[in-house]
Design a protein around this motif. Sequence first.
Motif, short mmCIF file in Angstrom:
data_model
loop_
_atom_site.label_atom_id
_atom_site.label_comp_id
_atom_site.label_asym_id
_atom_site.label_seq_id
_atom_site.Cartn_x
_atom_site.Cartn_y
_atom_site.Cartn_z
N GLY A 173 8.63 -13.15 25.81
CA GLY A 173 8.61 -12.18 25.04
C GLY A 173 9.49 -11.17 24.90
N GLU A 174 10.29 -11.07 26.10
CA GLU A 174 11.31 -10.14 26.21
C GLU A 174 12.37 -10.30 25.62
OE1 GLU A 174 13.90 -8.09 30.12
OE2 GLU A 174 12.74 -9.77 30.40
N LEU A 175 12.52 -11.49 24.69
CA LEU A 175 13.72 -11.95 24.15
C LEU A 175 13.75 -11.32 22.94
CD1 LEU A 175 13.91 -15.68 25.10
CD2 LEU A 175 15.43 -14.02 25.89
N GLN A 176 12.55 -10.54 22.60
CA GLN A 176 12.44 -9.78 21.33
C GLN A 176 13.16 -8.43 21.47
OE1 GLN A 176 8.23 -9.43 21.43
NE2 GLN A 176 7.86 -11.13 20.39
N GLU A 177 13.77 -8.22 22.63
CA GLU A 177 14.64 -7.18 22.79
C GLU A 177 15.92 -7.30 22.40
OE1 GLU A 177 13.71 -4.04 24.14
OE2 GLU A 177 11.80 -4.34 24.75
N GLY A 178 16.57 -6.55 21.58
CA GLY A 178 18.06 -6.62 20.94
C GLY A 178 18.92 -6.54 22.29
N GLN A 179 18.82 -5.89 23.29
CA GLN A 179 19.70 -5.79 24.20
C GLN A 179 20.10 -6.96 25.03
OE1 GLN A 179 19.14 -2.47 26.93
NE2 GLN A 179 20.56 -3.26 28.51
N VAL A 180 19.01 -7.91 24.96
CA VAL A 180 19.09 -9.24 25.71
C VAL A 180 20.19 -10.10 24.82
CG1 VAL A 180 18.01 -11.37 26.23
CG2 VAL A 180 16.79 -9.24 26.44
N TRP A 181 20.31 -10.03 23.72
CA TRP A 181 21.25 -10.71 22.72
C TRP A 181 22.60 -10.19 22.79
CZ3 TRP A 181 19.81 -15.33 22.47
CH2 TRP A 181 18.41 -15.57 22.50
N GLU A 182 22.75 -8.77 22.98
CA GLU A 182 23.99 -8.14 23.22
C GLU A 182 24.64 -8.53 24.31
OE1 GLU A 182 24.33 -3.85 22.23
OE2 GLU A 182 22.09 -3.86 21.72
N ALA A 183 23.88 -8.63 25.40
CA ALA A 183 24.19 -9.06 26.66
C ALA A 183 24.58 -10.67 26.92
CB ALA A 183 23.08 -8.66 28.02
N ALA A 184 23.74 -11.40 26.02
CA ALA A 184 24.10 -12.86 25.90
C ALA A 184 25.30 -13.06 25.36
CB ALA A 184 23.03 -13.35 25.18
N MET A 185 26.00 -12.08 24.46
CA MET A 185 27.10 -12.59 23.88
C MET A 185 28.23 -11.97 24.95
SD MET A 185 27.15 -11.08 19.84
CE MET A 185 26.32 -9.57 20.20
N THR A 186 27.94 -11.07 25.87
CA THR A 186 28.91 -10.66 26.82
C THR A 186 29.38 -11.75 27.71
OG1 THR A 186 28.24 -8.26 26.47
CG2 THR A 186 29.32 -8.67 28.40
N THR A 187 28.15 -12.45 28.32
CA THR A 187 28.30 -13.19 29.59
C THR A 187 29.26 -14.21 29.10
OG1 THR A 187 25.95 -12.84 29.45
CG2 THR A 187 27.05 -14.16 31.29
N PRO A 188 29.29 -15.16 28.15
CA PRO A 188 30.30 -16.03 27.94
C PRO A 188 31.74 -15.63 27.26
CG PRO A 188 28.79 -15.99 25.77
CD PRO A 188 28.01 -15.19 27.22
N HIS A 189 31.66 -14.19 26.92
CA HIS A 189 32.91 -13.86 26.49
C HIS A 189 33.67 -13.69 27.67
CE1 HIS A 189 35.69 -11.10 24.27
NE2 HIS A 189 35.81 -10.41 25.44
#
Length: 274
Positions: A152-168
Motif C-alpha cells: 500500500g505504501e507503494l502508492q506514495e510517489g517518493q518511493v518511485w523517485e527513490a526507486a529511480m535513484t538507486t539504480p542510477h
Amino acid sequence: MALSREKLAHYQELSKTIRRHIVKMTNHAGSGHPGGSLSATELLTVLFFEHMNVDPKNPQWADRDCFFLSKGHCTPVYYSVLAEKGFFPVEELMTFRDVDGRLHGHPCSEHCPGVDISSGSLGQGLSVANGVALAAKLDGSNRRSYVMIGDGELQEGQVWEAAMTTPHYKLDNVCAIIDWNKIQLDDYVDNVKGVGDLVGKWKSFGWHVIEIDGHELDQVDDALRQAKEVKGKPTAILAHTIKGKGISFMENTHKWHGLAPSSEELEFALKELV
C-alpha cells in the motif's frame, strides 16, 4: 547454500514465537498493528538471524548492515525480532506503547537500540536506504542497506523517485523487501489505488527483481543470498504474503490492520500458535 534442516526448524519455531509476541504485545497495549506485522514475520526472521551483519552488543557499530522499516507502523514484528536477537530484553516487549517505555507505536532511533531510523510517515524508507548505501560506497564500506516497504505504501510517489535513484548510482548494496500482502488500512490495495504489475515496474526502473512466497523460509533465504551476489544494480524482493498470517481469524482481512485482539481473541490466537 540452502538452510539446513536444523536451521529451518529453528526459524519455523522462532517465527511462531515472534507471532506470539505480536499478539500479546498488541493485546497488552490495546492498540497496534498486528496484521502487517504477522505478514512480515518470516521475512524479518530470516533477514536478521541469517543475513544482517549486526552486533546487538554494539548497535551503533559503524560497519553494521542497516535496516529501515519504511512501513513504520509494524513495530510489533520489528521489536520482537530485535528482542529475540538480543538488542534488549524479551521481557521489555510487554511495555509496548507504554507511556514511559521506549517501544513506541512507531520506531524511534533515539530511544530504541537496533532501530536505524525513526519512521512512520510512509514512503521515506528507500530514500534513507539510498543515502546510507551511497555513503557506504564513498567510505569503501561493505555495509548493506535493507528496507521493508508495504505494498500500500507503494502508492506514495517518493518511493518511485527513490526507486529511480538507486539504480542510477548503481547501489547494489541496497535490497528492498516488499511485503506484498495486498491489503492496506481499510481495503484491498487494488480497490484503493492499484499498484499494477509490480514485477514489471521494478524491472523497468532498473532493479534486479526476485518474486517469492514470503512465508517460505527457504525462499526468503535464497532471495537474500541472491541479493548479495548481484552487482551493479539494486535488488527488489517482491514477497507475496498474507495479512494476519498464522492466525485464522486475522488472515486476509483489513480488520486487523490496526486493531488489537481482545483477551478472548488472544487466547484463541495463542492456541493456534502452539
